[in-house]
Design a protein around this motif. Structure first.
Motif, PDB file in Angstrom:
ATOM      1  N   ILE A 170       7.333   5.666   1.092  1.00 47.12           N
ATOM      2  CA  ILE A 170       7.704   7.067   0.868  1.00 47.12           C
ATOM      3  C   ILE A 170       8.374   7.655   2.110  1.00 47.12           C
ATOM      4  CG2 ILE A 170       6.772   9.376   0.471  1.00 47.12           C
ATOM      5  CD1 ILE A 170       4.561   7.985  -1.225  1.00 47.12           C
ATOM      6  N   VAL A 171       7.759   7.433   3.264  1.00 42.46           N
ATOM      7  CA  VAL A 171       8.327   7.962   4.508  1.00 42.46           C
ATOM      8  C   VAL A 171       9.667   7.299   4.805  1.00 42.46           C
ATOM      9  CG1 VAL A 171       7.998   8.145   7.012  1.00 42.46           C
ATOM     10  CG2 VAL A 171       6.090   8.597   5.465  1.00 42.46           C
ATOM     11  N   GLY A 172       9.718   5.986   4.616  1.00 41.98           N
ATOM     12  CA  GLY A 172      10.950   5.253   4.900  1.00 41.98           C
ATOM     13  C   GLY A 172      12.109   5.703   4.024  1.00 41.98           C
ATOM     14  N   LEU A 173      11.893   5.757   2.703  1.00 44.33           N
ATOM     15  CA  LEU A 173      12.971   6.133   1.790  1.00 44.33           C
ATOM     16  C   LEU A 173      13.406   7.580   2.006  1.00 44.33           C
ATOM     17  CD1 LEU A 173      11.854   4.426  -1.560  1.00 44.33           C
ATOM     18  CD2 LEU A 173      13.659   3.701   0.021  1.00 44.33           C
ATOM     19  N   SER A 174      12.441   8.476   2.205  1.00 39.99           N
ATOM     20  CA  SER A 174      12.801   9.893   2.372  1.00 39.99           C
ATOM     21  C   SER A 174      13.587  10.128   3.660  1.00 39.99           C
ATOM     22  CB  SER A 174      11.543  10.762   2.341  1.00 39.99           C
ATOM     23  OG  SER A 174      10.667  10.444   3.403  1.00 39.99           O
ATOM     24  N   THR A 175      13.169   9.487   4.759  1.00 43.85           N
ATOM     25  CA  THR A 175      13.870   9.716   6.025  1.00 43.85           C
ATOM     26  C   THR A 175      15.240   9.027   6.036  1.00 43.85           C
ATOM     27  OG1 THR A 175      12.570   7.897   7.006  1.00 43.85           O
ATOM     28  CG2 THR A 175      11.829  10.150   7.423  1.00 43.85           C
ATOM     29  N   VAL A 176      15.351   7.865   5.394  1.00 40.27           N
ATOM     30  CA  VAL A 176      16.657   7.204   5.308  1.00 40.27           C
ATOM     31  C   VAL A 176      17.606   8.039   4.456  1.00 40.27           C
ATOM     32  CG1 VAL A 176      17.867   5.220   4.342  1.00 40.27           C
ATOM     33  CG2 VAL A 176      15.877   4.867   5.796  1.00 40.27           C
ATOM     34  N   ALA A 177      17.096   8.553   3.322  1.00 42.08           N
ATOM     35  CA  ALA A 177      17.935   9.410   2.475  1.00 42.08           C
ATOM     36  C   ALA A 177      18.384  10.647   3.250  1.00 42.08           C
ATOM     37  CB  ALA A 177      17.156   9.811   1.220  1.00 42.08           C
ATOM     38  N   ALA A 223      22.419  -1.591   5.981  1.00 40.30           N
ATOM     39  CA  ALA A 223      21.432  -1.634   7.050  1.00 40.30           C
ATOM     40  C   ALA A 223      20.045  -1.339   6.515  1.00 40.30           C
ATOM     41  CB  ALA A 223      21.798  -0.629   8.140  1.00 40.30           C
ATOM     42  N   THR A 224      19.961  -0.423   5.553  1.00 39.53           N
ATOM     43  CA  THR A 224      18.672  -0.070   4.962  1.00 39.53           C
ATOM     44  C   THR A 224      18.080  -1.253   4.198  1.00 39.53           C
ATOM     45  OG1 THR A 224      19.358   2.237   4.749  1.00 39.53           O
ATOM     46  CG2 THR A 224      17.515   1.511   3.378  1.00 39.53           C
ATOM     47  N   VAL A 225      18.921  -1.923   3.410  1.00 39.51           N
ATOM     48  CA  VAL A 225      18.441  -3.068   2.624  1.00 39.51           C
ATOM     49  C   VAL A 225      17.939  -4.183   3.532  1.00 39.51           C
ATOM     50  CG1 VAL A 225      19.139  -4.912   1.047  1.00 39.51           C
ATOM     51  CG2 VAL A 225      19.865  -2.546   0.612  1.00 39.51           C
ATOM     52  N   THR A 226      18.707  -4.497   4.575  1.00 39.62           N
ATOM     53  CA  THR A 226      18.277  -5.579   5.462  1.00 39.62           C
ATOM     54  C   THR A 226      17.044  -5.173   6.276  1.00 39.62           C
ATOM     55  OG1 THR A 226      19.885  -4.869   7.152  1.00 39.62           O
ATOM     56  CG2 THR A 226      20.567  -6.618   5.620  1.00 39.62           C
ATOM     57  N   THR A 227      16.891  -3.872   6.548  1.00 36.44           N
ATOM     58  CA  THR A 227      15.682  -3.413   7.237  1.00 36.44           C
ATOM     59  C   THR A 227      14.454  -3.638   6.361  1.00 36.44           C
ATOM     60  OG1 THR A 227      16.880  -1.750   8.516  1.00 36.44           O
ATOM     61  CG2 THR A 227      14.514  -1.414   8.257  1.00 36.44           C
ATOM     62  N   VAL A 228      14.586  -3.386   5.066  1.00 33.03           N
ATOM     63  CA  VAL A 228      13.473  -3.649   4.136  1.00 33.03           C
ATOM     64  C   VAL A 228      13.101  -5.121   4.162  1.00 33.03           C
ATOM     65  CG1 VAL A 228      12.803  -3.674   1.698  1.00 33.03           C
ATOM     66  CG2 VAL A 228      13.983  -1.678   2.649  1.00 33.03           C
ATOM     67  N   VAL A 229      14.101  -6.000   4.198  1.00 33.88           N
ATOM     68  CA  VAL A 229      13.841  -7.443   4.282  1.00 33.88           C
ATOM     69  C   VAL A 229      13.088  -7.761   5.572  1.00 33.88           C
ATOM     70  CG1 VAL A 229      14.902  -9.732   4.460  1.00 33.88           C
ATOM     71  CG2 VAL A 229      15.815  -8.043   2.840  1.00 33.88           C
TER      72      VAL A 229
END
Length: 321
Positions: A122-129, A151-157
């Motif tokens: 939740i924190v990750g998606l909201s702050t990236v958005a 960059a967001t997708v590879t960070t999740v990986v």
């Protein structure tokens, strides 16, 4: 430091355990996390230890701080960018305090682990958005925003891979405690059980996310280093197996730590405070992905050597991995 406190009558009563006892392990901690975030989280645990506050309530507080950080970045003034970065950094500290308090009070649960993972998402998606929204308002073109999404997708990986190898490291080296996560198979069973029992919606949602999260981790490992899955089952865990694992996996663990959630949180927060989120995205896309490739290569070698060493000592089935 004593793990006991004195009551007003002079009798000994249980107190907050020493700092070293509520850490997961120094071997899986980012240096800033270990020397800055964790001491601050421990200080917070000291304040709330004797109160009714629970680890899950601290997790919810961390979510609230992260959402507030995202809201500040959406506003996007110099003052709110600075405040948003400070709030995100505070959220990262609270993200460690919940686990510390759970270990101190022996309140581990799969739901707590699932809620913690949901909080990160939740924190990750909201702050990236919010980051991408701020950059678009600041004049960033679509090509750069597409790179930001990459960059967001590879960070999740990267975060998924770190979490898997962190838990494997803890399970393999902390014979007295082990890791705090579950295999994908067990997480799926737990999720199915809470769905069948009609648990509250937030419990069902968190456990469903947790099952999918662990399943995604194992899929990534199966695609990049399938032999590592052999270390999840059938290993005779003792002091010897712990030392063998530690000796062969110390180097790749250092690389996984470099792309873990801790550096992501404080570097992202610092970039937001300086209003240079664009530079942070370039850092994730270039340096962090290079480190991930190095971690994959190093981990594959380490896994093969670990399996060979365990087989030589008769501590794992000959066909494992």
């Amino acid at each position: 430091m004593s793990s006991r406190t004195e009551t007003s009558s002079g009798a000994s009563a249980p107190g907050l355990a020493p700092f070293s006892q509520v850490l997961k392990s120094r071997e899986v901690e980012d240096p800033v996390n270990l020397w800055v975030h964790r001491p601050l989280a421990y200080a917070f645990c000291r304040l709330v230890y004797d109160t009714p506050i629970t680890p899950n309530q601290i997790t919810v507080f961390a979510i609230a701080l992260g959402l507030a950080a995202a809201a500040c970045w959406v506003v996007g003034t110099p003052a709110t960018m600075l405040l948003g970065g400070a709030l995100l950094w505070s959220s990262a500290i609270m993200d460690g305090a919940d686990g510390m308090l759970a270990r101190a009070k022996n309140l581990h649960s799969s739901f707590g682990r699932a809620l913690d993972g949901s909080a990160d998402m939740i924190v990750g998606l909201s702050t990236v958005a919010a980051c991408l929204h701020h950059l678009s308002r600041s004049g960033a073109g679509w090509p750069f925003l597409a790179l930001g999404l990459a960059a967001t997708v590879t960070t999740v990986v990267q975060l998924n891979q770190y979490d898997f190898y962190k838990e494997l490291h803890l399970r393999s080296t902390r014979i007295d405690r082990g890791g705090e996560g579950d295999t994908a198979e067990r997480a799926a069973r737990l999720s199915d059980r809470v769905q069948a029992e009609g648990a509250p919606w937030y419990t069902r949602a968190s456990m469903a996310f947790y099952a999918d999260y662990t399943r995604t981790q194992e899929r990534l490992v199966r695609a990049t280093n399938p032999a590592a899955l052999g270390l999840l089952y059938g290993v005779t865990r003792n002091a010897q197996s712990a030392e063998l694992y530690r000796a062969h996996n110390r180097a790749p663990m250092r690389l996984w730590i470099a792309v873990s959630l801790a550096p992501h949180s404080y570097l992202f927060a610092m970039a937001g405070m300086a209003d240079r989120l664009d530079r942070y995205l370039w850092l994730r896309l270039t340096v962090m992905n290079a480190l991930m490739l190095g971690a994959w290569w190093s981990q594959r070698r380490a896994t093969r050597r670990t399996l060979d060493a365990l087989r030589a000592e008769g501590l794992i089935a000959p066909d494992a991995g």
